[in-house]
Design a protein around this motif. Structure first.
Motif, PDB file in Angstrom:
ATOM      1  N   SER A   1      -8.542  -4.926   1.565  1.00 27.56           N
ATOM      2  CA  SER A   1      -7.472  -5.734   1.216  1.00 27.56           C
ATOM      3  C   SER A   1      -6.818  -6.379   2.193  1.00 27.56           C
TER       4      SER A   1
ATOM      5  N   PRO B   1      -9.501   0.565  -7.635  1.00 20.72           N
ATOM      6  CA  PRO B   1      -8.747  -0.517  -6.747  1.00 20.72           C
ATOM      7  C   PRO B   1      -9.300  -0.844  -5.345  1.00 20.72           C
TER       8      PRO B   1
ATOM      9  N   SER C   1      -0.013  -7.987  -3.756  1.00 23.76           N
ATOM     10  CA  SER C   1       0.734  -7.360  -5.017  1.00 23.76           C
ATOM     11  C   SER C   1      -0.148  -6.284  -5.565  1.00 23.76           C
ATOM     12  N   ILE C   2      -1.622  -6.569  -5.634  1.00 21.14           N
ATOM     13  CA  ILE C   2      -2.325  -5.598  -6.123  1.00 21.14           C
ATOM     14  C   ILE C   2      -2.923  -4.575  -5.082  1.00 21.14           C
ATOM     15  N   THR C   3      -2.305  -4.471  -3.860  1.00 20.10           N
ATOM     16  CA  THR C   3      -2.829  -3.508  -3.222  1.00 20.10           C
ATOM     17  C   THR C   3      -1.970  -2.283  -3.105  1.00 20.10           C
ATOM     18  N   SER C   4      -2.478  -1.153  -3.604  1.00 20.31           N
ATOM     19  CA  SER C   4      -1.742  -0.109  -3.814  1.00 20.31           C
ATOM     20  C   SER C   4      -1.145   0.543  -2.657  1.00 20.31           C
ATOM     21  N   THR C   5      -1.815   0.831  -1.689  1.00 21.84           N
ATOM     22  CA  THR C   5      -1.435   1.425  -0.240  1.00 21.84           C
ATOM     23  C   THR C   5      -1.459   0.209   0.845  1.00 21.84           C
ATOM     24  N   ARG C   6       0.001  -0.014   1.104  1.00 16.06           N
ATOM     25  CA  ARG C   6       0.212  -0.913   2.098  1.00 16.06           C
ATOM     26  C   ARG C   6       0.826  -0.215   3.324  1.00 16.06           C
TER      27      ARG C   6
ATOM     28  N   SER D   1      -9.979  -1.076  -1.619  1.00 18.35           N
ATOM     29  CA  SER D   1      -9.530  -0.131  -0.501  1.00 18.35           C
ATOM     30  C   SER D   1      -8.526  -0.989   0.639  1.00 18.35           C
ATOM     31  N   SER D   2      -7.854  -0.222   1.162  1.00 20.57           N
ATOM     32  CA  SER D   2      -6.794  -0.670   2.207  1.00 20.57           C
ATOM     33  C   SER D   2      -7.517  -1.759   3.025  1.00 20.57           C
TER      34      SER D   2
ATOM     35  N   GLU E   1      10.181  -1.295   2.415  1.00 26.99           N
ATOM     36  CA  GLU E   1       9.244  -0.172   1.889  1.00 26.99           C
ATOM     37  C   GLU E   1       9.098   1.043   3.184  1.00 26.99           C
TER      38      GLU E   1
END
Length: 681
Positions: free
Chosen positions: A45, A39, A66-71, A41-42, A102
Motif C-alpha cells: 500500500s 486486504p 482509504s482502503i489501507t487498513s493499517t496506516r 499489506s501495508s 490519527e
C-alpha cells in the motif's frame, strides 16, 4: 506469475516512479489486485501511494490510502512527499492534519516535506508551529530536520529565527551550508553568501556542485570577476570541471560579468552539454548585447535536438527583440506554441516585449491580452512598447490600470516618463515624476531625471530643462546632459548646448556621439567655423566618429547602407529609384531641408547630400525588392534626421506603402504622408 512476490511487485512500482511510467504503475497495480488477496499489506500500500502521489495521480493515491487498513507514518509520509514534489502544498498540509488526527507522529522524513510546503506557501506561522512540534517530539537536532527548518525560515523572510536556528545547530552538514549560501543570494545579500562560503571553507568543509554554483551566483551578483575566476581555478583543481552543472554556473557567471569569451570557452569545453548549458550560453550572449550570436546558438541548439524550454525560448525572444528581428521572433513564437510553453508567464512577457521592440504593436497587444496572468515585467513591457511608438495616451491609461493591480517599480516609472517625453505629455509627466516618492515610495534615479530633462527639451522648454538640472539633488549623468544637448540641437540653442557638451566631455571624453552632436548643432546654426573646430579637436585627440547606417532585411539577408553608399550590387537600381522618388516628391510639394546637410556646401550640393542619407537609400532598396502590400521595415543606428522624416512621409503616400523606421530612440510608422510620432520625436 508465481515469481511476482511482494518484493518483486514493489520493485516494479519503484521502476514506474523512476521512469515516470503511469502505464507500468497501473499494470503492476492491476497485477497486485489479480494475484494477491485483500486486504493489501501495508508494505505494498505504501509503495502504491508513493507511486501515485509522485506521478501526480492524487485521486488514485487517496483511494489506495482509504482502503489501507493499517496506516503508519511511512504511509502518510509517502503521500505528503508526493504532494509536495508536485506542488500540491495545501493538500500535503491537509493530509498531515489527518495524520495527526490519527495520532501518528511525524518522523525525520516527514518534517523536511512539511517545512518545504510551509516555505512554498509563504506561511512562517505554519513553519513555526512545525518547528515547535519538531522540538516536542525531539527531532529538532536531526540534521535534515534542522536544515529544512532553517531553509523554511530563510524563504519566508524570518531572518532572525533563521540566524538563531543556525547558531543552535550542533552540527552543520553540506546541505545546511548550501541552504545558508543559496538563501543569502536569493535574499539579495550576495556578500553574506560569500562570507558564509569562506567560513565553510575555513572550517574544512568540502563544497559540492550546489555550493559552487551558489557561490558563483553570489560573485556574479556582486560583479566579483576576480573572486569568481579564483573559484574557477579551484573547480579545475578539485575535478569539478567535468560537472556540467558547475560548468553551467561558470557560463552564467562569466556572462553576467561581461566576459563573454570566457563563457564561450567554458561552453565549448563541456564534454556533454545539456539543455541548461545551451540556455545559459544563449542568455550570456543576450546579456552582452550579442543578440545575433545568441540567435545563431539557438538555431544550433535546435539542430542538435535540444528541446526548447521556457527559459531558452524567453532568451531567444530577447535576442530577437534586440535585433528588431520580427520574422525570426515570429518563428520562435511558433516554436513556443509547438513546445507548449507559450502560456508560461516569462515566455508570454518576452513575446509582449519582443513584438513591442520590433514595432508590431498589434501583436504585442494581442500577446498581452491573451495572458491569463501578468507580472510586473509584462506590464513594463507593454508600457515600454507604447513608449517606443509614442502612444503616451495608451501608456498612461495602461499605467493607471496596472496600479490598480500591482505596484509599479523603478523600471515602470522610467517607461511611463519616457512615453510622456516622446509625446509631449509635459503636464502628465511632471505629475508622475513629482508623485514618485510620495505615492509609490520610489526615489527618483538618474534615468528618471534624464526622462524629465528630455520631457522639457523635446517640448522646446530648453531653459526649463537646464533649470531642472541645476536643482537636481544628484550629480547629472551622461544621459541627463545628453538629453539637454539633443534638445539644444533641435531647437537651435548653441550656447546652452555648449554647456551641456562641456559637461558631457568631462564625464565621457571618448564618446564620439557627443562631439558629433555638438558639431551638428553648430552646422545647423550655420556656425561652420565652430563645427569644423569640434571636428578638428576630435581628430587631434584620436576620437573617431561611428558611422551612421541603416539596414533592411530582405529574404533573411540583412542589407546595410551608409550615407552616399554606392557599393551595393543593385546600386544602379537604387539610384534610379532615388531619382524617381525625388521627381515625384518635388511634384508633390516636398522641399529638401538643407540645414541637415552638415557640411559648408553650395545649396544644390546640400540638396544632393541630404538626398543620399542612409535611410533613404535603404528605403529605395526596400521599394525595389519587397513586394507591394508588405510593410518596409528599416532600422537606423542614429536618430532619423528631420529631412528624411519629411521625405519618408511624402514617399509613403506616393508609393502607397506602410514604412516603419526604428531609429536609436523610437519607432516611426509612416503611412499616407503621416507618421505615428505626429512629428514629435
Amino acid at each position: 506469475m508465481s515469481l511476482l512476490n511482494p518484493n518483486v511487485l514493489a520493485s516494479l512500482i519503484d521502476s514506474a516512479v523512476s521512469t515516470q511510467s503511469t502505464l507500468l504503475g497501473r499494470a503492476t497495480h492491476a497485477q497486485i489486485i489479480k494475484t494477491l488477496h485483500p486486504p493489501l499489506s501495508s508494505f505494498l500500500s505504501t509503495h502504491l501511494i508513493n507511486m501515485y502521489s509522485k506521478l501526480d495521480l492524487s485521486n488514485s493515491a487517496q483511494l489506495v490510502l482509504s482502503i489501507t487498513s493499517t496506516r503508519s507514518v511511512v504511509t502518510y509520509t509517502a503521500l505528503i512527499s508526493g504532494y509536495v514534489q508536485n506542488g500540491h502544498f495545501n493538500s500535503a498540509m491537509h493530509h498531515f492534519s489527518n495524520m495527526r488526527g490519527e495520532s501518528i507522529q511525524p518522523n525525520d522524513f516527514t518534517f523536511p516535506c512539511l517545512f518545504k510546503a510551509s516555505a512554498s506557501l509563504q506561511s512562517p506561522v505554519l513553519g513555526k508551529q512545525l518547528h515547535s512540534l519538531a522540538l516536542k517530539v525531539g527531532l529538532v537536532n536531526d540534521m535534515f530536520v534542522s536544515c529544512s527548518a532553517f531553509d523554511m525560515y530563510c524563504k519566508t523572510g524570518q531572518k532572525e529565527e533563521a540566524g538563531k536556528l543556525l547558531d543552535e545547530m550542533p552540527h552543520r552538514n553540506i546541505a545546511t551550508w548550501n541552504a545558508c549560501i543559496s538563501n543569502s543570494v536569493l535574499d539579495g545579500q550576495p556578500k553574506m553568501a560569500i562570507f558564509a562560503f569562506m567560513e565553510f571553507r575555513f572550517l574544512g568543509g568540502e563544497p559540492n556542485s550546489i555550493t559552487l554554483c551558489a557561490f558563483l551566483n553570489a560573485c556574479s551578483d556582486c560583479s566579483y570577476l576576480q573572486l569568481g575566476t579564483q573559484l574557477h581555478g579551484f573547480v579545475v583543481r578539485s575535478g569539478f570541471e567535468s560537472d556540467v552543472s558547475v560548468a553551467n554556473g561558470l557560463i552564467n557567471f562569466y556572462g553576467k560579468c561581461r566576459e563573454i569569451e570566457s563563457s564561450k570557452k567554458v561552453f565549448y569545453g563541456i564534454h556533454k552539454s545539456n539543455g541548461v548549458s545551451w540556455c545559459s550560453v544563449i542568455a550570456a550572449f543576450v546579456q552582452n548585447d550579442e543578440e545575433e550570436e545568441a540567435c545563431l546558438v539557438f538555431l544550433q541548439a535546435r539542430k542538435e535536438g535540444i528541446e526548447p524550454t521556457d527559459f531558452m525560448v524567453s532568451s531567444a525572444l530577447r535576442a530577437c527583440a534586440g535585433l528588431a528581428g520580427l520574422e525570426l521572433g515570429r518563428a520562435v513564437h511558433a516554436l513556443a506554441i509547438k513546445a507548449c510553453v507559450e502560456g508560461n508567464i516569462f515566455v508570454s512577457s518576452s513575446l509582449v516585449d519582443m513584438y513591442g521592440k520590433c514595432g508590431s504593436l498589434e501583436d504585442s497587444e494581442l500577446a498581452f491580452g491573451e495572458m491569463p496572468q501578468r507580472n510586473l515585467v509584462t506590464w513594463n513591457s507593454m508600457i515600454g512598447g507604447y513608449a517606443h511608438q509614442g502612444h503616451a495616451d495608451k501608456a498612461v491609461d495602461l499605467f493607471k490600470d496596472m496600479t490598480r493591480e500591482v505596484a509599479p517599480n523603478y523600471v515602470t516609472l522610467v517607461c511611463i516618463l519616457a512615453a510622456c517625453s516622446r509625446s509631449g505629455y509635459v503636464k502628465e509627466g511632471k505629475e508622475i515624476f513629482e508623485s514618485m516618492k510620495g505615492k509609490y515610495g520610489i526615489q527618483p534615479g538618474p534615468e528618471h531625471y534624464a526622462c524629465v530633462v528630455d520631457l522639457f527639451g523635446r517640448a522646446g522648454m530648453v531653459e526649463e530643462a537646464f533649470e531642472f538640472i541645476k536643482k537636481m539633488p544628484i550629480r547629472p549623468t551622461v544621459s541627463v546632459w545628453g538629453a539637454l544637448l539633443g534638445a539644444c540641437r533641435i531647437y537651435g540653442k548653441p550656447e546652452l548646448g555648449k554647456i551641456a557638451a562641456d559637461n558631457l566631455f568631462e564625464l565621457d571624453p571618448q564618446d564620439s556621439g557627443n562631439h558629433v552632436l555638438l558639431s551638428n548643432m553648430y552646422a545647423s546654426a550655420g556656425r561652420w567655423e565652430e563645427a569644423n573646430l569640434v571636428r578638428k579637436e576630435m581628430k587631434d585627440v584620436g576620437i573617431k566618429k561611428g558611422a551612421g547606417c541603416s539596414w533592411v532585411t530582405v529574404k533573411n539577408k540583412v542589407h546595410v547602407f551608409q550615407a552616399k553608399d554606392s557599393s551595393h550590387e543593385r546600386n544602379s537600381d537604387i539610384q534610379a529609384m532615388l531619382a524617381k522618388l525625388r521627381r515625384e516628391m518635388k511634384a508633390a510639394g516636398y522641399i529638401p531641408d538643407t540645414k541637415y546637410s552638415l557640411y559648408d556646401l553650395e545649396e544644390e550640393e546640400k540638396e544632393t547630400e541630404v538626398s543620399h542619407h542612409s535611410e533613404k537609400i535603404a528605403l529605395a532598396f526596400g521599394l525595389i525588392t519587397i513586394p507591394h502590400g508588405i510593410p518596409i521595415r528599416i532600422t537606423k543606428n542614429l536618430r532619423v534626421c528631420g529631412d528624411c522624416h519629411t521625405a519618408i512621409k511624402f514617399i509613403s503616400r506616393i508609393v502607397d506603402r506602410e514604412i516603419i523606421v526604428r531609429d536609436n530612440n523610437r519607432f516611426h510608422r509612416f503611412s499616407d504622408n503621416q507618421c505615428s510620432c505626429r512629428d514629435y520625436w
